[in-house]
Write an enzyme that holds these catalytic residues in place. Structure first.
Site, mmCIF file in Angstrom:
data_model
loop_
_atom_site.group_PDB
_atom_site.id
_atom_site.type_symbol
_atom_site.label_atom_id
_atom_site.label_comp_id
_atom_site.label_asym_id
_atom_site.label_seq_id
_atom_site.Cartn_x
_atom_site.Cartn_y
_atom_site.Cartn_z
ATOM 1 N N GLU A 212 3.729 -1.654 -17.431
ATOM 2 C CA GLU A 212 4.350 -0.882 -16.355
ATOM 3 C C GLU A 212 5.698 -0.295 -16.753
ATOM 4 O OE1 GLU A 212 4.250 -3.170 -12.765
ATOM 5 O OE2 GLU A 212 2.072 -3.386 -12.836
ATOM 6 N N LYS A 346 -2.374 -1.570 -1.803
ATOM 7 C CA LYS A 346 -2.942 -0.928 -2.991
ATOM 8 C C LYS A 346 -4.258 -0.280 -2.589
ATOM 9 C CE LYS A 346 -0.994 -4.286 -6.270
ATOM 10 N NZ LYS A 346 -1.293 -5.450 -7.145
#
Length: 437
Positions: A212, A346
Site C-alpha cells: 500500500e 469496502k
C-alpha cells in the site's frame, strides 16, 4: 436508457494478479470499472471468484468471473432492458442470477464490476458527476459536500509487508489541515521524513515500500513504528495537527483464543501469546503514549466478546473491518453488541454499490462513523473517491502517498475539492461525523 453491450476482460492489479475489468455501452458511450482485491481478506466477505488452476497465474486467474459477465450477466441485463439509472433493480437482478448468499456462483468480482459501470453510465445519462449521483442514490445531503480526511498508511507490516511487525497498518491523519489539498501536502511531508528516518535507522532497504505504499522497515514492535512516525510528524512541525491510526488486522495472528504478535517467526513461543485482556492492556499503553485517534480491527473477526469489552474502555474511533465485512447481518450484530463505533466500507466485501450504500446508511443510522477503504490489490480506478464524497463519510484510506494506484484516489479528491470550491468543507477533526456536518 438501457444497456446495449457488456464486456469483461482480465487485467492486472497492483500486485500483478489478474482482476476483472468490465465495460458497458449505452447510447451515451462506453463506461468502465476495475475491481480490486484484498490480501488480508475476511472469511465472511463475498466470494472473489478465482479459477484455482495452479498451472496458470498460480491459481489466481479470473477467467471464470470474466466469462460469467460475458455469458450470463451481460445477456441478462441487455434482455431485461433495465435503465442504467435503476441501480437497485440491476444489482438485485445480478444477485438473483447468482442465487447464493455470498455471490459464490458468479463471483463478487464479476458482479461488482458491472455494478460500478452502471453507476458511471447513470451519472452520465443524468449529466451529473459520479459523486453527485451516488449522493442521490444514498439520499445524502449535498449542501455542502464533505471532503474526507485521508488516513495515509505510511508504514506497513502484517500481511502487507515483510519484516517481523505483526500489526498491518500505521496511518497518519492530517485532521488539523484546513483543506484536502493542505492535508495532502502535510501527509507528503511527513511521509518523506519518515522514509528518511527509516533509512537512517534501518538501512537503505527500509525505504522500500509495501503493498500500500508505506515504508516497510524490518522492525519488531508497534512502539518502534509509532516512535518513528511521531518523530517524523514533529520534524515537520505538525504535532497536534497530524494524528495516528492503527489497523492491527489480528485475524492472521489469532490462534487458539490468543494473539501471537510474533506470528511471523516460524517457532513462535505460545507462552508469549496474549489473551484478549492482555492485548487490551497493550492497546491502552499505546493509546496513553501516542496520539492515536483510530484503531481498526483490534480483535479477530469472530472474537465478538473481546470487541464489546474493549469498546467500553476507550474513547477513540474503533473501526470494524473483518468483523463486519460490509455485510448487513454482521453490521447489525456489531451494532447490537456494541462492538465498534465505525464501519470500514469496502465495495468488494459485499459486491454491489446498492448493498454498499445500504451498509453505510445502516451504520449512520446507528450513530456510527464510516470510513471508505481501498484494497491492498488496487487498480487505477478512482471510484472510491466519488463514493466517499457522495456518502459524506468524512474519512478515507487509500494507502500512502506512493504508488499510482493509491494516488489515483487522492488525486481525484483534489480535483473534486477544486471543482466544488465553496460548496464543500474538509471534515478535519469531525472526520467521524462527516455525515452530520
Amino acid at each position: 436508457m438501457s444497456i446495449t453491450k457488456v464486456h469483461a476482460r482480465t487485467v492486472y492489479d497492483s500486485r500483478g494478479n489478474p482482476t476483472v475489468e468490465v465495460e458497458i455501452t449505452t447510447e451515451n458511450g462506453l463506461f468502465r470499472a476495475i475491481v480490486p482485491s484484498g490480501a488480508s481478506t475476511g472469511i465472511h466477505e463475498a466470494v472473489e471468484l478465482r479459477d484455482g488452476n495452479k498451472s496458470e497465474w498460480m491459481g489466481k486467474g479470473v477467467t471464470k468471473a470474466v466469462s460469467n459477465v460475458n455469458s450470463i450477466i451481460g445477456p441478462a441485463l441487455i434482455k431485461s432492458e433495465l435503465c442504467v439509472t435503476n441501480q437497485k433493480g440491476i444489482d438485485e437482478l445480478m444477485i438473483s442470477l447468482d442465487g447464493t448468499s455470498n455471490k459464490s456462483r458468479l463471483g463478487a468480482n464479476a458482479i461488482l464490476g458491472v455494478s460500478l459501470c452502471v453507476a458511471r453510465a447513470a451519472a452520465a445519462q443524468k449529466g451529473i458527476t459520479l459523486y453527485k449521483y451516488i449522493a442521490e442514490l444514498a439520499d445524502a445531503r449535498q449542501d455542502p459536500f464533505v471532503i474526507p480526511v485521508p488516513f495515509f498508511n505510511v508504514l506497513n507490516g502484517g500481511a502487507h509487508a515483510g519484516g517481523s511487525l505483526a500489526m498491518q497498518e500505521f496511518k497518519i491523519a492530517p485532521v488539523g489541515a484546513q483543506s484536502f489539498a493542505e492535508a495532502m501536502r502535510m501527509g507528503s511531508e511527513v511521509y518523506h521524513h519518515l522514509k528518511i528516518l527509516a533509512k537512517e535507522q534501518y538501512g537503505p532497504s527500509a525505504g522500500n515500500v509495501g503493498d500500500e505504499g508505506g515504508v516497510a522497515p524490518d522492525i519488531d514492535t508497534a512502539e518502534d513504528a509509532l516512535d518513528m512516525i511521531v518523530e517524523a510528524i514533529n520534524i515537520c512541525g505538525y504535532e497536534g495537527r497530524v494524528k495516528v491510526g492503527i489497523d492491527s488486522a489480528p485475524s492472521v495472528f489469532y490462534k487458539d483464543g490468543k494473539y501471537d504478535l510474533n506470528f511471523k517467526e516460524p517457532n513462535s513461543d505460545p507462552s508469549h501469546w496474549l489473551s484478549p485482556a492482555q492485548l487490551a492492556e497493550y492497546y491502552h499503553s499505546l493509546l496513553k503514549k501516542y496520539p492515536i485517534i483510530s484503531l481498526e480491527d483490534p480483535y479477530a473477526e469472530d472474537d465478538w466478546s473481546s470487541w464489546s469489552a474493549f469498546l467500553k474502555t476507550v474513547n477513540v474511533q474503533i473501526i470494524a473491518d473483518d468483523l463486519t465485512c460490509t455485510n448487513k447481518t454482521r453490521i447489525a450484530r456489531a451494532i447490537e453488541e456494541k462492538c465498534a463505533n465505525t464501519l470500514l466500507l469496502k465495495l468488494n466485501q459485499i459486491g454491489t454499490l446498492t448493498e454498499s450504500i445500504e451498509a453505510a446508511n445502516q451504520a449512520f443510522d446507528a450513530g456510527w462513523g464510516v470510513m471508505i477503504s481501498h484494497r491492498s490489490g488496487e487498480t487505477e480506478d478512482p471510484f472510491i473517491a466519488d463514493l466517499v464524497v457522495g456518502l459524506r463519510c468524512g474519512q478515507i484510506k487509500s494507502g500512502a502517498l506512493s504508488r499510482s494506484e493509491r494516488l489515483a484516489k487522492y488525486n481525484e479528491l483534489l480535483r473534486i475539492e477544486e471543482e466544488l470550491g465553496d460548496d464543500c468543507i474538509y471534515a478535519g477533526h469531525r472526520f467521524h461525523d462527516g455525515n452530520k456536518l
